[in-house]
Design an enzyme around this catalytic site. Sequence first.
Site, PDB file in Angstrom:
ATOM      1  N   ASP A  18      -7.886  43.011   1.243  1.00  0.00           N
ATOM      2  CA  ASP A  18      -6.703  43.646   0.618  1.00  0.00           C
ATOM      3  C   ASP A  18      -6.990  45.035   0.052  1.00  0.00           C
ATOM      4  OD1 ASP A  18      -8.106  42.727  -1.625  1.00  0.00           O
ATOM      5  OD2 ASP A  18      -6.304  42.077  -2.688  1.00  0.00           O
ATOM      6  N   SER A  47      -4.342  32.436 -28.239  1.00  0.00           N
ATOM      7  CA  SER A  47      -4.428  31.495 -27.129  1.00  0.00           C
ATOM      8  C   SER A  47      -4.538  30.077 -27.671  1.00  0.00           C
ATOM      9  CB  SER A  47      -5.658  31.830 -26.284  1.00  0.00           C
ATOM     10  OG  SER A  47      -6.005  30.717 -25.502  1.00  0.00           O
ATOM     11  N   GLY A  97     -11.849  31.963 -14.178  1.00  0.00           N
ATOM     12  CA  GLY A  97     -13.091  32.329 -13.477  1.00  0.00           C
ATOM     13  C   GLY A  97     -13.401  31.421 -12.295  1.00  0.00           C
ATOM     14  N   LEU A 100      -9.148  31.690  -8.763  1.00  0.00           N
ATOM     15  CA  LEU A 100      -7.734  31.327  -8.565  1.00  0.00           C
ATOM     16  C   LEU A 100      -6.792  32.325  -9.228  1.00  0.00           C
ATOM     17  CD1 LEU A 100      -8.117  27.474  -9.192  1.00  0.00           C
ATOM     18  CD2 LEU A 100      -8.093  28.680  -6.997  1.00  0.00           C
ATOM     19  N   SER A 101      -7.327  33.472  -9.608  1.00  0.00           N
ATOM     20  CA  SER A 101      -6.518  34.600 -10.103  1.00  0.00           C
ATOM     21  C   SER A 101      -5.862  34.382 -11.443  1.00  0.00           C
ATOM     22  CB  SER A 101      -5.401  34.908  -9.121  1.00  0.00           C
ATOM     23  OG  SER A 101      -5.874  35.685  -8.139  1.00  0.00           O
ATOM     24  N   SER A 102      -6.615  33.858 -12.386  1.00  0.00           N
ATOM     25  CA  SER A 102      -6.050  33.706 -13.729  1.00  0.00           C
ATOM     26  C   SER A 102      -5.755  35.081 -14.324  1.00  0.00           C
ATOM     27  CB  SER A 102      -7.006  32.926 -14.624  1.00  0.00           C
ATOM     28  OG  SER A 102      -8.302  33.463 -14.543  1.00  0.00           O
ATOM     29  N   GLU A 135      -5.522  46.257 -13.914  1.00  0.00           N
ATOM     30  CA  GLU A 135      -6.816  45.685 -13.481  1.00  0.00           C
ATOM     31  C   GLU A 135      -7.765  46.800 -13.029  1.00  0.00           C
ATOM     32  OE1 GLU A 135      -6.963  41.908 -12.836  1.00  0.00           O
ATOM     33  OE2 GLU A 135      -9.102  42.268 -12.802  1.00  0.00           O
ATOM     34  N   ASP A 147      -3.554  39.470  -5.403  1.00  0.00           N
ATOM     35  CA  ASP A 147      -3.366  38.456  -6.451  1.00  0.00           C
ATOM     36  C   ASP A 147      -2.083  38.691  -7.233  1.00  0.00           C
ATOM     37  OD1 ASP A 147      -5.804  37.730  -5.533  1.00  0.00           O
ATOM     38  OD2 ASP A 147      -6.923  38.377  -7.299  1.00  0.00           O
ATOM     39  N   TYR A 197     -18.387  43.197  -6.617  1.00  0.00           N
ATOM     40  CA  TYR A 197     -17.089  43.433  -5.966  1.00  0.00           C
ATOM     41  C   TYR A 197     -16.880  44.931  -5.757  1.00  0.00           C
ATOM     42  CZ  TYR A 197     -12.023  42.968  -5.191  1.00  0.00           C
ATOM     43  OH  TYR A 197     -10.753  43.013  -4.660  1.00  0.00           O
TER      44      TYR A 197
HETATM   45  C1  GLA Z   1     -10.190  39.089  -5.944  1.00  0.00           C
HETATM   46  C2  GLA Z   1      -9.322  40.334  -6.011  1.00  0.00           C
HETATM   47  C3  GLA Z   1      -8.345  40.392  -4.825  1.00  0.00           C
HETATM   48  C4  GLA Z   1      -9.073  40.188  -3.497  1.00  0.00           C
HETATM   49  C5  GLA Z   1     -10.010  38.981  -3.558  1.00  0.00           C
HETATM   50  C6  GLA Z   1     -10.871  38.880  -2.328  1.00  0.00           C
HETATM   51  O1  GLA Z   1      -9.405  37.941  -6.104  1.00  0.00           O
HETATM   52  O2  GLA Z   1      -8.606  40.375  -7.214  1.00  0.00           O
HETATM   53  O3  GLA Z   1      -7.650  41.617  -4.850  1.00  0.00           O
HETATM   54  O4  GLA Z   1      -9.775  41.347  -3.129  1.00  0.00           O
HETATM   55  O5  GLA Z   1     -10.858  39.027  -4.692  1.00  0.00           O
HETATM   56  O6  GLA Z   1     -10.098  38.690  -1.208  1.00  0.00           O
END
Ligand code: GLA
Length: 350
Positions: A18, A47, A97, A100-102, A135, A147, A197
């Site tokens: 992405d 929280s 963590g 799953l995109s918290s 982000e 995400d 990353y």
């Molecule tokens: C994380 C990033 C995303 C994507 C994935 C890997 O979740 O937030 O934008 O790059 O890694 O696909």
Amino acid sequence: MMKYRAPGRINIIGEHTDYNDGYVLPFAIDKHIYLDIKNSDKFTFSSKNSNEKISLNNLQKTNTWADYIIGVILELEKKVGKIPPFSFNIHSNLPIGAGLSSSAALEVVSAYALNDILNLNLSLEELALIGWNAENKFIGLNCGIMDQYASALSKENHALFIDTFTKKHELIPLNLKDYNFYIINSGVKHELGNSEYNIRKKQCDEALKALGKNSFREITYDDLEKLEGISYKRAKHVLDENNRVLKTIEALKNDNIELIGEYLFESHESLKNLYEVSCEEIDYIIDNLKNKVTGARIVGGGFGGSVLVLSKDDEFEKVIDNLKYEYNKKYSIEIEYFKVKNSNGVEKYI
Ligand code: GLA
């Protein structure tokens, strides 16, 4: 007080594409970050999961989870002017963590709530991009848009195909017959993840530069042969993975779920060997699942987090207890897992 929630996501396929102008195929899952928000005389962030409370007169970096909300407020201010103070209270049933995109869910729910309360009239795409900017600019993860888009724009019973080059997206009906997706959380937090990353992103930019191209969409398999070493490996993953996304959509349309499983295993091999974002514990889980379930691969940013499994229920049940036992014996970590249920994107929650 107003209540909102935004979901986490899984990504069927299209990993680390992405931020390389590629294709992705995520969908929102039925696990959320919940936000209760009300007017306040200063910004407060609390929280229910951790009993923490942070109060700020002036917004600044706190090096806590509150930064995801603060980043969103600062990005919104750039677009619409001063945002008055609110009290943000969150709770979550989305593992943190775990790939799953918290963090995207927290950004999206905050942007959506402020947009609603302050009548800002921003579209879901604009709100997702505010989260993405937060982000990138405030948190410092040079991620792509997958995400935040998935958390904002998903619809139940569909996957969300996103072309991250044009930002066009399309809902693809998700009919898995008697197969299901599962998430196995390896329990390994992707702590090294952010720096590795950003290094992957840089390596891809270098591959582009070496070929004199502006976008991965201009790169062909012939071009690949002009690359070597790390550049070749990273770029080959991106090209192959983009093709796997398109082939997976085709297989979904043809009800060929077994074929999707093959693509998942192929994707994992590529993420492990070409893109090098897996880790020992995750590979152990995948190796144990081979020939026993339909497909499996690491999901999300990598360096830990979760394994996405595609399987018939009885086949999964046959392997999971033994895997839990062996994994615990080897790594002293209790595996957690759940069957994935898909969900709508961000919404007001009563
Ligand atoms: C994380 C990033 C995303 C994507 C994935 C890997 O979740 O937030 O934008 O790059 O890694 O696909």
